[in-house]
Design an enzyme around this catalytic site. Structure first.
Site, PDB file in Angstrom:
ATOM      1  N   CYS A  87      -1.774  -2.735   7.800  1.00 21.33           N
ATOM      2  CA  CYS A  87      -1.693  -3.419   6.441  1.00 21.33           C
ATOM      3  C   CYS A  87      -0.618  -4.299   6.629  1.00 21.33           C
ATOM      4  O   CYS A  87      -0.444  -5.439   6.068  1.00 21.33           O
ATOM      5  CB  CYS A  87      -2.351  -2.551   5.251  1.00 21.33           C
ATOM      6  SG  CYS A  87      -3.820  -2.010   5.168  1.00 21.33           S
ATOM      7  N   ASP A 124       0.784  -1.226   0.015  1.00 23.04           N
ATOM      8  CA  ASP A 124       0.127   0.105   0.008  1.00 23.04           C
ATOM      9  C   ASP A 124       0.772   1.276   0.030  1.00 23.04           C
ATOM     10  O   ASP A 124       0.539   2.249   0.792  1.00 23.04           O
ATOM     11  CB  ASP A 124      -1.072   0.060   1.275  1.00 23.04           C
ATOM     12  CG  ASP A 124      -1.819  -1.318   1.344  1.00 23.04           C
ATOM     13  OD1 ASP A 124      -1.823  -2.129   0.345  1.00 23.04           O
ATOM     14  OD2 ASP A 124      -2.820  -1.197   2.085  1.00 23.04           O
ATOM     15  N   LYS A 127      -7.226  -4.873  -2.664  1.00 25.57           N
ATOM     16  CA  LYS A 127      -7.912  -5.520  -1.524  1.00 25.57           C
ATOM     17  C   LYS A 127      -8.993  -4.609  -0.884  1.00 25.57           C
ATOM     18  O   LYS A 127      -8.612  -3.340  -0.982  1.00 25.57           O
ATOM     19  CB  LYS A 127      -7.013  -5.790  -0.384  1.00 25.57           C
ATOM     20  CG  LYS A 127      -6.057  -4.687  -0.012  1.00 25.57           C
ATOM     21  CD  LYS A 127      -4.940  -5.388   1.088  1.00 25.57           C
ATOM     22  CE  LYS A 127      -4.208  -4.233   1.407  1.00 25.57           C
ATOM     23  NZ  LYS A 127      -4.837  -3.008   2.241  1.00 25.57           N
TER      24      LYS A 127
HETATM   25  C1  VGL Z   1      -4.650   0.952   5.859  1.00 23.96           C
HETATM   26  C2  VGL Z   1      -5.886   1.721   7.331  1.00 23.96           C
HETATM   27  C3  VGL Z   1      -7.176   1.888   6.276  1.00 23.96           C
HETATM   28  C4  VGL Z   1      -3.172   0.503   5.595  1.00 23.96           C
HETATM   29  C5  VGL Z   1      -5.886   0.813   4.934  1.00 23.96           C
HETATM   30  O1  VGL Z   1      -2.728   0.435   4.471  1.00 23.96           O
HETATM   31  O2  VGL Z   1      -2.546   0.142   6.528  1.00 23.96           O
HETATM   32  N1  VGL Z   1      -4.780   1.286   6.905  1.00 23.96           N
HETATM   33  N2  VGL Z   1      -6.963   1.295   5.062  1.00 23.96           N
END
Ligand code: VGL
Ligand code: ZN
Length: 213
Positions: free
Chosen positions: A156, A10, A111
């Protein structure tokens, strides 16, 4: 040698400076990621990335519940932190960071696309109800070991690493290639401890490069 892959978690605009869910110093993961991308490419090792990717009405968004971002609640029976709207599919915020060497990423794995459940891990949603394509893709290439870094350490990255260990991968985490949200100041250090306790090996980038010439 075991077949290995670099998994970038991410590293998207919304988790970096100016983004909707900006993680403190999130951008500093990019240089570490690029160094390891180059290291992997030089060895013919695989590079993949996960992408947080939500519909505009995703149930993890505080805006959908009329509550303040970063508060706790419940989503379809599971504990849920409610987030600012982020990583909406096809938005600028959902794109990989522009300075990441994305040309060397062989495959990306989205995701968080189901409205009623969040998905921190790149392998499963938060209820372990559905799997992404990642495990099948890695298994098809006989990959047994992962190098993991990215955003965010306490969400994540942590859940991706714990699921990878549960699935039987050997997992190396590059700590200086990760940054956390830290709703509580100690969240990232506790996340690293949980990953190590579950069997992950923690390295800084320099440690990794020194011990893997
Ligand atoms: C994430 C919070 C919400 C992440 C993704 O990538 O850690 N954190 N969505
Ligand atoms: Zn998200």
């Amino acid at each position: 040698m075991k077949t290995r892959a670099l998994l970038l978690v991410d590293i998207q605009n919304d988790f970096c400076a100016g983004g909707a869910l900006a993680v403190p110093q999130g951008d500093s993961t990019v240089d570490v990621a690029n160094a390891l991308i180059a290291w992997c490419r030089a060895r013919g090792e695989t590079v993949v990335a996960s992408l947080d990717q939500h519909p505009a009405n995703h149930g993890s968004f505080a805006s959908q519940h009329g509550v303040e971002p970063y508060t706790q609640g419940v989503l379809d029976g599971l504990a849920q932190t409610f987030w600012p709207d982020h990583c909406v599919r096809d938005s600028e915020g959902a794109k990989l960071h522009p300075l990441l060497n994305a040309g060397d990423i062989e495959a990306t794995f989205p995701k968080g696309e189901s409205v009623n459940i969040d998905s921190y891990s790149a392998f499963f949603d938060n209820g372990h109800r559905q799997q992404t394509a990642l495990d099948g893709w890695l298994r098809a290439r006989e990959i047994e070991e992962l190098i993991v870094l990215g955003l965010a350490t306490d969400y994540c990255v942590k859940f991706t690493v714990l699921d990878a260990l549960g699935l039987g991968y050997r997992v190396n985490v590059i700590t200086d290639g990760c940054r956390g949200v830290n709703i509580h100041p100690q969240d990232s250090s506790e996340a690293f401890m949980a990953m190590a306790a579950a069997g992950a090996t923690l390295y800084t980038l320099d440690d990794w490069l020194e011990t893997h010439p």
